[in-house]
Design a protein around this motif. Structure first.
Motif: not given
Lengths: 212, 554
Positions: A43-52, A162-169
């Motif tokens: 089953r898919a897990k809840q992620g914790t890595d803020p970079k994912e 998508a990755a740039k949104y993660v970085k808050g750019e």
């Protein structure tokens, strides 16, 4: 109040009916394809890595459906999205959504599982969305509603953005494209592919980790 | 096989690029009637419908229950259901039977019975029905105003030109969803520059759309979607009750609203319960009526590629438009989405609404080149304006548009661009340069315009929404920057929400902000010599197409 209770009960009944129906294989439709058994997958897990960035894919992805609506291999599609994410220094995780085939909800569910809150929804026919966990289901950060216009380069850039949104750019959204004749050429095919995807749902399994 | 040159030539025709598929009822690929559709039936006990179309109350899904409780006149149900479907169909085309009598009779029949009635009518009879049952006396038209760059300056210019050309309503949407507030404001301003009283809306995610309405950036709403099966509703996290609630939210702020439905959506989403497109659409329309909406946008709409792919699909489309009119709903009758590569086929499809006239023949017509149409292409676009005007003149039919002069087009486009520039500057939203206004003034589409700074626009939008800017701020900005006339128009549009008359069925506004609806200007067609006729000033206007031979100079 009476109406509310009645309504709640009816919705519950309807959902249960629907779940049971889906479990018991074929309701109508002669041309049904065998349903893939996903019960052995984690089953898919809840992620914790803020970079994912979590990429949610459709139920038929890489199993029943191997190419997008224009024939781009899904192996290449997912590889390009992941490459785009990684180029920005973020990490990718893929989950398969067995609860819904709606791209908005696939994207939102992926975003909710994502440690960063950013997710990508990807239907097997190629329709794509970049979502954020706090947005309304039918809203989005970026939507690519016309699958026939998608190229591997666009998929790569979807991963990058998508990755740039993660970085808050401050992200420049990918320029929109439009084919005003897309419906005439592709809508029937889109319906058939969506039916195939919907037929592969196993709502009781919700979402599973998917190795591409 | 040696190939026939004739057949080779035919194979090259554009119509053969379209998608066609055989009927497949198990997956809902069937237009007018499926072998799995229920038989009509009703049973009333103690003022409650306890059986609907073959189902007992305890077997009802939430759509059945909603329809039974809110969409059928229980006091008329048994009487209306006793009239044979064929007899109802005949009365619909009988010029001696009035619209009011039909509305009364039909208000007691069930969705399955309605489907049966429509199946008795061929396309000409369906058009005759529409000519009589349309709510508003004078037909109308709606435009799509969008572009590939989500450029608000172009939206304003195209809105102004569209309003000048005669559209009563204008709708926008975005490629980038976050642009919605700019799109809505630009449309509001541009429309009033072109013609006072044009209604505008911004198709967006439902909560966003509601907020834009509450703030006064839009003057109506249209994108409240309903579906014919429970599964599709549940997939969208929705019920008929939540739609009714949303409808009430708009009503509480005095905004005109219509719902959206249309055949093919359940097929596209893979949950048809093996029912015909027409039967499922009947359910949608009953829900719309039950939810208290004054009207509907229907006619397959964005799923027209599906409905048009099966036999009798286009007949089904005018059929479902007529069902809306039979239920007393305003009908914005689609024609708003491209579905065919063939000019002949796309024109033929539109004639079914154009000839009889509907409340809005298109919902909408791309008032920009189709490459800029962000609803993925409309059935007609800006390059078809002259063809459309000529067809109105050929047939002496009012399709809602009129010929215009190039000088007027340029004038209103420039003024709209300048008004948006002034408002954006006054409210400190984003920079609009003189060069941008100039480019947009003379542009055909976004290929002719300058690029905007998208990141700066999105930041400006975010800040504007945080600051709580409303329609009144737009009025003030216009009034203080030399656009008093446009400010006055927008203020008048906002006043409509306090007056409330434009919430009546099929309401539009004239240039003096007077409401014309199905209530104060009802369709009174009862055969030759009655109803709306194209004559007088309007006919003279339609005659003025460009490129006429001047016999005095010949």
């Amino acid at each position: 109040m009476e109406i509310n209770e009645l309504l709640v009960r009816q919705i519950t009944d309807a959902v249960i009916r629907e779940l049971n129906q889906d479990r018991s294989a074929a309701p109508g439709g002669e041309d049904r394809i065998e349903k893939v058994d996903y019960s052995g997958y984690p089953r898919a897990k809840q992620g914790t890595d803020p970079k994912e960035v979590v990429i949610g894919v459709g139920a038929a992805f890489q199993t029943v459906i191997k190419n997008t609506i224009t024939g781009i291999p899904l192996d290449d599609v997912i590889r390009n999205i992941i490459a785009g994410i990684e180029e920005e220094g973020m990490t990718a995780r893929v989950v398969k959504n067995l609860k819904t085939s709606d791209v908005g909800f696939i994207g939102l569910e992926a975003a909710k599982l994502s440690g960063s809150g950013i997710g990508i929804g990807l239907q097997s026919k190629g329709t794509t969305v970049i979502h954020h966990k706090d947005l309304y289901p039918l809203s989005n950060l970026e939507l690519f509603p016309q699958a026939p216009l998608m190229t591997l380069e666009t998929y790569f850039n979807v991963g990058k953005n998508a990755a740039k949104y993660v970085k808050g750019e401050k992200v420049l959204p990918i320029a929109c494209t439009n084919d005003p004749m897309v419906r005439a050429k592709y809508q029937v095919k889109a319906a058939l592919m969506h039916i195939q995807e919907t037929d592969q749902l196993s709502p009781e399994l919700n979402m599973i980790e998917w190795t591409v | 096989m040696k190939r026939s040159k004739r057949v080779e030539a035919l194979d090259q025709r554009k119509v053969n690029l379209d998608g066609f598929i055989d009927e497949w009822p198990e997956k809902g690929f069937i237009a007018m009637s499926s072998p799995y559709d229920p038989e009509p039936s009703v049973r009333v006990e103690n003022g409650v419908i306890t059986e609907l179309d073959g189902k007992k109350r305890e077997e009802f899904d939430f759509i059945d229950q909603f329809i039974a409780d809110y969409a059928i006149r229980v006091d008329r149900a048994e009487e209306s259901m006793a009239v044979p479907s064929l007899e109802i169909a005949r009365r619909i085309v009988d010029i001696h039977v009035s619209r009011d009598e039909i509305l009364r009779l039909v208000s007691g029949i069930t969705p399955a019975k309605m489907k049966e009635v429509i199946n008795h009518l061929n396309v000409v009879e369906l058009m005759m029905g529409m000519q009589k049952m349309r709510a508003r006396r004078v037909p109308g038209n709606q435009a799509h105003i969008t572009n590939l760059k989500d450029d608000p300056v172009q939206i304003a210019a195209d809105a102004a030109e569209g309003a000048l050309r005669g559209f009563s309503e204008e709708e926008t949407t975005m490629g980038i969803a976050r642009y919605a507030p700019f799109s809505a404001i630009a449309l509001l301003i541009g429309s009033q520059v072109g013609r006072r009283g044009v209604l505008t809306q911004c198709s967006a995610e439902e909560a966003t759309e509601l907020e834009l309405g509450i703030r006064g950036f839009t003057t109506y709403a249209e994108t409240l979607s309903v579906y014919g099966t429970e599964k599709v509703f549940i997939d969208g996290d929705d019920t008929p009750y939540s739609k009714a609630f949303l409808n009430a939210a708009y009503a509480s702020r005095g905004l005109k609203v219509r719902f959206t439905s249309g055949s093919g959506s359940e097929v596209l989403m893979g949950s048809t319960e093996k029912k015909s497109m027409l039967y499922l659409e009947c359910r949608c329309l009953y829900m719309t009526k039950g939810a208290g909406s004054q009207g509907i946008q229907n006619g397959s709409v964005s799923c027209i590629g599906i409905t048009a792919s099966v036999p009798a699909g286009i007949r089904e489309v005018i059929g479902e438009n007529l069902v809306a009119a039979l239920l007393g709903l305003e009908c914005a009758s689609s024609n708003d989405q491209s579905f065919s590569n063939s000019d002949m086929r796309r024109t033929a499809r539109t004639m079914l609404q154009f000839m009889p006239g509907t409340d809005f023949i298109f919902s909408g017509y791309a008032a920009e080149p189709n490459y800029d149409n962000m609803f993925a292409g409309s059935n007609f676009d800006a390059e078809d304006f002259d063809d459309y005007n000529v067809i109105q003149r050929d047939m002496q039919v009012d399709g809602g548009l009129k010929p215009v002069t190039e000088a007027d087009v340029i004038r209103v486009r420039r003024k709209a661009g300048q008004a948006v520039q002034a408002v954006f500057r006054y409210l400190n939203l984003a920079e609009v340069t003189d060069e941008q206004v100039e480019a947009v003034t003379y542009a055909h589409g976004s290929k002719d315009t300058l690029n905007r700074d998208v990141v700066a626009d999105l930041m400006g939008i975010e800040e504007m929404m945080k600051k709580g800017v409303t329609g009144i701020d737009v009025v003030k900005a216009l009034a203080e920057t030399g656009f008093e006339d446009v400010a006055d128009s927008i203020l008048n549009m906002l006043k409509q929400r306090v007056i409330g008359d434009y919430m009546h069925t099929a309401a539009i506004l004239d240039e003096n902000f007077h409401v014309m609806s199905g209530v104060n200007t009802p369709n009174n067609y009862m055969g030759p010599g009655t109803g709306y006729r194209v004559d007088g000033k309007r006919w003279e206007e339609i005659k003025q197409i460009p490129h006429r031979i001047d016999r005095h100079r010949f």
